[in-house]
Design an enzyme around this catalytic site. Structure first.
Site, PDB file in Angstrom:
ATOM      1  N   LYS A   2      45.572  36.146  40.433  1.00 56.07           N
ATOM      2  CA  LYS A   2      45.581  34.786  40.251  1.00 56.07           C
ATOM      3  C   LYS A   2      46.637  34.401  39.202  1.00 56.07           C
ATOM      4  CE  LYS A   2      41.221  34.701  38.288  1.00 56.07           C
ATOM      5  NZ  LYS A   2      40.684  36.228  38.812  1.00 56.07           N
TER       6      LYS A   2
ATOM      7  N   ARG B 153      33.858  30.357  36.349  1.00 59.67           N
ATOM      8  CA  ARG B 153      33.470  31.528  36.653  1.00 59.67           C
ATOM      9  C   ARG B 153      31.770  31.637  36.595  1.00 59.67           C
ATOM     10  NH1 ARG B 153      37.953  34.822  33.920  1.00 59.67           N
ATOM     11  NH2 ARG B 153      37.940  36.813  34.756  1.00 59.67           N
TER      12      ARG B 153
ATOM     13  N   ARG C 272      47.379  48.464  36.506  1.00 63.46           N
ATOM     14  CA  ARG C 272      47.671  47.762  35.520  1.00 63.46           C
ATOM     15  C   ARG C 272      47.448  48.006  33.969  1.00 63.46           C
ATOM     16  NH1 ARG C 272      45.307  41.535  35.818  1.00 63.46           N
ATOM     17  NH2 ARG C 272      43.383  42.498  34.638  1.00 63.46           N
TER      18      ARG C 272
ATOM     19  N   ARG D 289      45.580  46.015  27.872  1.00 60.70           N
ATOM     20  CA  ARG D 289      44.175  45.216  27.775  1.00 60.70           C
ATOM     21  C   ARG D 289      43.272  46.043  27.733  1.00 60.70           C
ATOM     22  NH1 ARG D 289      43.960  40.247  32.333  1.00 60.70           N
ATOM     23  NH2 ARG D 289      41.746  40.878  31.846  1.00 60.70           N
TER      24      ARG D 289
ATOM     25  N   ARG E 152      33.336  44.500  35.434  1.00 57.62           N
ATOM     26  CA  ARG E 152      33.890  43.063  35.754  1.00 57.62           C
ATOM     27  C   ARG E 152      33.752  42.748  37.058  1.00 57.62           C
ATOM     28  NH1 ARG E 152      39.822  44.253  33.763  1.00 57.62           N
ATOM     29  NH2 ARG E 152      40.245  41.986  34.192  1.00 57.62           N
TER      30      ARG E 152
END
Ligand code: AMP
Length: 191
Positions: A14, A89, A128, A134, A145
């Site tokens: 995204k 969401r 990632r 993060r 998630r």
């Protein structure tokens, strides 16, 4: 004003596709994840609350998230149109977005859904995590998630399909290949 939701699971691309869409169409990017991470790095009260959810891979409560988004929607930069990245969401967030746009005399023009299977998402997010820094890009939080995505966020695909605004795009291939599909779609509806 042209308003677009970029929809998909964590790791579906995204953020990457949002950048390309912004460069081409000059929309204002609202990434709720980035807004929250900014609050966390500045150590604000909101950041402290947000971190307690994000680090566990849970969603921030709807009422709080909706208030944050509404404030952002009223910045002058949003006047040309907005790309919503990571919002909505949940169904209540989608209902709230519809009302917020209606109150401002506009609407959602399309929802572009990036479709990527779970094995590929897991692989991308773990990779990632090695350099994103993060707190939520570690294997346990990633699993959480993805579960939250399937139970709570994915039903929005049917919500927007029923409304006739959902457009699915295969989220694998090169960044430019994926973007070309998105651009063809946006150009068709903008005509
Ligand atoms: P993202 O960068 O979009 O993957 O978002 C990172 C995290 O921020 C999510 O896992 C949630 O904890 C939180 N978050 C971002 N957007 C929302 C939203 N619309 N509703 C609730 N929580 C959100």
């Amino acid at each position: 004003m042209f308003n677009l939701v970029i929809f998909g699971a964590p790791g579906s691309g995204k953020g990457t596709q949002s950048e390309k869409i912004i460069d081409t169409y000059g929309l204002h990017h609202i990434s709720t994840g980035e807004l929250l991470r900014d609050q966390i790095s500045r150590g604000t009260d909101l950041g402290k609350i947000a971190d307690s959810y994000i680090s566990k891979g849970q969603l921030i409560p709807d009422d709080l998230m909706i208030r944050i988004l509404e404030t952002e929607l009223d910045t002058p930069k949003a006047a040309n149109g907005v790309i919503f990245d990571g919002f909505p969401r949940t169904i209540p967030q989608a209902d709230a977005l519809k009302k917020m746009l209606e109150r401002r005399g506009t609407s959602l023009h399309t929802v572009v859904g990036l479709e990527v299977d779970d094995a590929e998402l897991m692989d991308r997010l773990v990779k990632r995590g090695k350099d994103s820094g993060r707190s939520d890009d570690n294997p346990d939080t990633i699993k959480n998630r993805l579960n939250v995505y399937h139970s709570t966020t994915q039903p929005l695909r049917d919500y927007y399909l029923n409304e006739g605004s959902y457009h699915g795009v295969k989220g694998t291939g090169t960044v430019d290949e994926i973007f070309n599909h998105i651009r063809t779609h946006i150009d068709t509806i903008k005509k």
